[in-house]
Design a protein around this motif. Structure first.
Motif, short mmCIF file in Angstrom:
data_model
loop_
_atom_site.label_atom_id
_atom_site.label_comp_id
_atom_site.label_asym_id
_atom_site.label_seq_id
_atom_site.Cartn_x
_atom_site.Cartn_y
_atom_site.Cartn_z
N GLY A 137 0.70 -1.41 -0.04
CA GLY A 137 0.00 0.07 0.20
C GLY A 137 0.78 1.20 -0.05
O GLY A 137 1.76 1.21 1.29
N ALA A 138 0.75 1.85 -1.12
CA ALA A 138 1.78 3.71 -1.18
C ALA A 138 0.25 4.60 -0.97
O ALA A 138 -0.72 4.91 -1.06
CB ALA A 138 2.04 3.48 -2.49
N ASP A 139 0.91 5.62 0.17
CA ASP A 139 -0.49 6.19 0.86
C ASP A 139 -0.04 7.88 0.56
O ASP A 139 1.44 8.26 1.17
CB ASP A 139 -0.91 6.40 2.37
CG ASP A 139 -1.64 6.71 2.52
OD1 ASP A 139 -2.57 8.09 1.57
OD2 ASP A 139 -2.55 6.31 3.65
N TYR A 140 -0.22 8.89 -0.01
CA TYR A 140 -0.25 10.16 -0.02
C TYR A 140 -0.39 10.92 1.51
O TYR A 140 -1.23 10.71 1.33
CB TYR A 140 -0.70 11.18 -0.97
CG TYR A 140 -0.25 10.95 -2.59
CD1 TYR A 140 1.20 11.14 -2.69
CD2 TYR A 140 -0.61 10.74 -3.40
CE1 TYR A 140 1.57 11.24 -4.28
CE2 TYR A 140 -0.50 10.40 -4.60
CZ TYR A 140 1.33 11.00 -5.20
OH TYR A 140 1.43 11.06 -6.38
N LYS A 176 -4.35 9.83 -10.20
CA LYS A 176 -4.90 9.54 -11.78
C LYS A 176 -3.45 9.27 -12.62
O LYS A 176 -3.30 8.46 -13.13
CB LYS A 176 -5.19 9.66 -12.34
CG LYS A 176 -7.06 9.86 -11.71
CD LYS A 176 -7.62 9.01 -11.30
CE LYS A 176 -8.73 8.53 -10.76
NZ LYS A 176 -9.45 8.91 -9.44
N LYS A 177 -2.97 10.39 -12.53
CA LYS A 177 -1.30 10.84 -13.59
C LYS A 177 0.18 9.58 -12.59
O LYS A 177 0.31 9.26 -14.13
CB LYS A 177 -0.73 11.84 -13.49
CG LYS A 177 -2.00 12.93 -13.81
CD LYS A 177 -0.90 14.14 -13.54
CE LYS A 177 0.08 14.86 -14.89
NZ LYS A 177 0.03 14.85 -16.42
N ALA A 178 -0.26 9.60 -11.48
CA ALA A 178 0.68 8.36 -11.16
C ALA A 178 0.33 7.09 -11.11
O ALA A 178 1.72 6.51 -11.44
CB ALA A 178 0.84 8.62 -9.50
N MET A 214 -1.39 -3.45 -9.85
CA MET A 214 -2.26 -2.32 -9.30
C MET A 214 -3.79 -2.60 -8.95
O MET A 214 -4.31 -3.26 -10.18
CB MET A 214 -1.98 -1.46 -10.66
CG MET A 214 -2.29 0.43 -9.60
SD MET A 214 -2.50 1.57 -10.77
CE MET A 214 -0.64 1.45 -11.15
N ILE A 215 -3.76 -3.48 -8.08
CA ILE A 215 -5.36 -3.28 -7.71
C ILE A 215 -6.89 -2.61 -7.53
O ILE A 215 -7.77 -3.32 -7.36
CB ILE A 215 -5.56 -5.03 -7.23
CG1 ILE A 215 -4.57 -4.50 -5.19
CG2 ILE A 215 -4.60 -6.18 -7.75
CD1 ILE A 215 -4.86 -5.82 -4.60
N LEU A 216 -6.30 -1.50 -7.05
CA LEU A 216 -7.09 -0.48 -6.01
C LEU A 216 -6.54 0.70 -6.06
O LEU A 216 -5.18 0.53 -5.50
CB LEU A 216 -7.76 -1.70 -4.63
CG LEU A 216 -8.63 -0.66 -3.73
CD1 LEU A 216 -9.62 -1.38 -4.60
CD2 LEU A 216 -9.10 -1.76 -2.45
N GLN A 217 -7.52 1.26 -5.76
CA GLN A 217 -7.21 3.18 -5.26
C GLN A 217 -8.18 3.51 -4.58
O GLN A 217 -9.43 3.26 -4.54
CB GLN A 217 -7.54 4.09 -6.38
CG GLN A 217 -6.65 5.66 -6.13
CD GLN A 217 -7.66 6.19 -7.09
OE1 GLN A 217 -8.54 6.10 -7.44
NE2 GLN A 217 -8.37 7.48 -6.19
N VAL A 218 -8.01 3.86 -2.97
CA VAL A 218 -8.79 4.01 -2.46
C VAL A 218 -8.19 5.39 -1.87
O VAL A 218 -7.16 6.03 -0.98
CB VAL A 218 -8.61 2.97 -1.05
CG1 VAL A 218 -10.37 3.50 -0.16
CG2 VAL A 218 -9.19 1.91 -1.97
#
Length: 228
Positions: free
Chosen positions: A4-7, A158-160, A177-181
């Motif tokens: 998981g990678a989180d801004y 989205k660009k990332a 890549m399976i999920l964006q939350v």
């Protein structure tokens, strides 16, 4: 593994970038805890003196004002009097004076142009921004303030995602890549690709756009989403 990678605090970083508020920009560029810094500014104390309760109140103020929250909304959220909430907001805008100017300019711009716009030029039209009904107008004003910030955060991730996927394809990696939350991306990664993916994702997410403050990404690895 799941990765998981989180801004970290992307919307507040965008607020600092757009408003160019010197106190906020300096705090992010020095790697300060922005909520602790905000509490110190509002309370007029040093960073070391800020309590965890004061920090959490400052956090509510930071996010609330970005969403156009009123003193009434802040008072009910923090369970304090409206007078106290008003003082918080007044002190905040005194300390972060450029933020106030920037947020006001968003409303004025939307009234003139009829839309809010993100850093990358995506528009959100606001037909109610000049409504004679105060309640309807207020709702449109909140959207005018929030859209450029939240919308730009959405554009950035989205660009990332596109940039990361392009490199994954080039390198013929097995990871998916399976999920964006919200501000987080979740990947399914074979053990032998974990180190490579950690570096790739962090680098692409943090360097997707050049701002006046750094974007920072926190990466976690685990067997399941809870462990992240």
């Amino acid at each position: 593994k799941l990765l998981g990678a989180d801004y970290s605090q992307v919307e507040l970083r965008l607020l600092a970038h757009f408003s160019e508020d010197p106190t906020m920009v300096k705090a992010f560029n020095n790697g300060e805890d922005i909520h602790r810094q905000t509490a110190a500014e509002i309370m007029g104390v040093s960073l070391e003196e800020v309590t965890s309760d004061e920090r959490s109140k400052a956090k509510a103020v930071n996010f609330g004002l970005m969403y156009g929250q009123s003193s009434f909304g802040l008072a009910s959220q923090l369970k304090i009097s409206r007078k106290e909430a008003k003082e918080y907001i007044t002190n905040y805008f005194e300390r972060f004076s450029r933020v106030k100017g920037y947020l006001d300019s968003l409303k004025e711009k939307a009234e003139k142009e009829g839309y809010a716009i993100t850093l990358f030029g995506r528009k959100r039209f606001l037909p109610d921004i000049n409504s004679k009904n105060r309640t309807i107008k207020s709702m449109a004003e909140r959207v005018a303030i929030n859209s450029p910030i939240q919308g730009t955060a959405a554009d950035i991730i989205k660009k990332a995602m596109i940039n990361i996927q392009n490199v994954m394809d080039e390198r013929e990696l097995e990871s998916k890549m399976i999920l964006q939350v919200h501000d987080e991306l979740i990947f399914e990664v074979p053990d032998h690709e974990v180190d490579e993916m950690k570096l790739l994702i962090k680098e692409k997410m943090e360097n997707v756009v050049e701002l006046k403050v750094p974007l920072t990404v926190v990466v976690g690895v685990g067997q399941n989403w809870y462990d992240l």
